[in-house]
Design a protein around this motif. Structure first.
Motif: not given
Length: 363
Positions: A127, A130, A135, A152, A234, A271, A293
């Protein structure tokens, strides 16, 4: 010259210190009940009297800023963060319920844990690599979405030179600037709404935008638009697997717009990590993780409205690092980390777990 009197700590701090010492994740205050703690996923009462409205106000009012207390009395719902220096930060939600007022305090660890410390599978590190698109980290309330996202973001902060904007309600984990420039904005303090903050973020030259909660049509629309423009977005949703996540996003839009949104989502989704926390044998909880994914084939499934096929695409995508929720739950059961009952309770397709239902005695 006389010394000024010492300012005594708010009374609520005693309960929050007890919460930390008991290893609880949440502390509940509800008029009409004694205070309660959530420990290892289960509710436990604290030995204390049944609360009345004046108790609630006496405990909570001293820690709520004036502006937010006015919002709470006007709307019956408010979110805020509270910190006991040297102990912990707490995410607080105050609400009205049938018997009177209520509140939930959730502990936010002050230290951002790494993906390894969280026991996340290695492929979750992807992640952080990316470079554009959407995401999503999903799961029920209290499943650790914010904690995973913080890990992350921390990995990106250590490995990339990005401008990151987080939009949260309230700010939970405070990220220091390492290699990245990070601006954290809180709804209420720094912006009026997620959609308003997202609109502003688009003008602030971001590489990555974190949206604490994609809770309404306008926010989802703007998050998709930012992802289409090449920013990494995100976000979190309260869904428990990838197929339901896609359905949830599409269903927010009016039926006339859904086909267009399927096309945008099929193009931008990179993702989905879905997680659920399951009671662990011997105490504590363990995470079951689904990882999707995206690929051209999965993009086509989303565009053509064939989201039920996504789960089987995940099952055949093991080489790409994918895992479906039921396989993750089954693995935890086979490793003797969770009981058969817990596995069945959290399974998406319960028929796959028929063999775990114990045969009744003398059957």
């Amino acid at each position: 010259m006389s010394t000024p009197p010492a300012v005594s700590a708010p009374k609520i701090d005693r309960f929050l210190r007890l919460m930390i010492s008991r290893g609880a994740s949440d502390f509940h205050l509800t008029v009409g009940r004694p205070p309660m703690l959530r420990v290892s996923g289960s509710m436990e009462p604290i030995r204390y009297r049944t609360l009345v409205e004046t108790d609630f106000v006496e405990l909570v009012r001293p820690i709520v800023p004036e502006r937010l207390w006015e919002e709470y009395t006007a709307t019956g719902d408010v979110d805020l963060a509270y910190e006991i220096a040297g102990l912990a930060r707490f995410r607080v939600n105050l609400f009205h319920q049938q018997r009177g007022s209520g509140g939930v305090f959730r502990v936010i660890p002050t230290k951002i844990m790494t993906l390894e410390q969280l026991g996340m599978p290695d492929q979750v590190r992807k992640l952080a690599a990316m470079e554009n698109g959407l995401v999503l980290v999903t799961g029920p309330t209290g499943s650790g979405k914010s904690t995973t996202l913080a890990a992350v973001i921390n990995l990106i902060n250590e490995t990339k030179n990005y401008h990151i904007i987080t939009i949260e309600d309230p700010i939970e984990f405070v990220h220091p600037n390492k290699r990245c420039l990070i601006h954290q904005r809180e709804i209420g303090s720094h912006a009026t709404s997620f959609s308003e903050a997202l609109k502003a973020a688009g003008r602030e030259d971001p590489d990555l935008i974190l949206v604490g909660e994609m809770r309404d049509l306008e926010t989802i629309q703007m998050a998709l638009a930012a992802a289409e423009k090449g920013t990494i977005v995100f976000g979190t949703l309260h869904t428990n697997n990838a197929a339901k996540t896609c359905d949830r996003i599409i269903s927010v839009f009016p039926s006339g717009e859904q086909e267009g949104i399927r096309a945008v989502l099929g193009e931008t989704l990179r993702a989905v990590v879905a997680q659920q926390l399951i009671p662990k044998i011997g105490g504590g909880r363990v995470a079951a993780i689904e990882i999707l994914f995206s690929s051209p084939a999965i993009g086509n499934m989303i565009r053509e409205g064939k989201t039920p096929m996504i789960t089987s695409a995940i099952q055949t995508g093991v080489k790409e690092g994918m895992i479906d929720m039921d396989s993750s739950i089954r693995r935890l059961y086979d490793e003797k980390k969770i009981t058969a009952r817990a596995a069945i309770d959290k399974a998406i397709d319960k028929s796959l777990f028929k063999d775990l239902i114990e045969t009744p005695p003398h059957a």
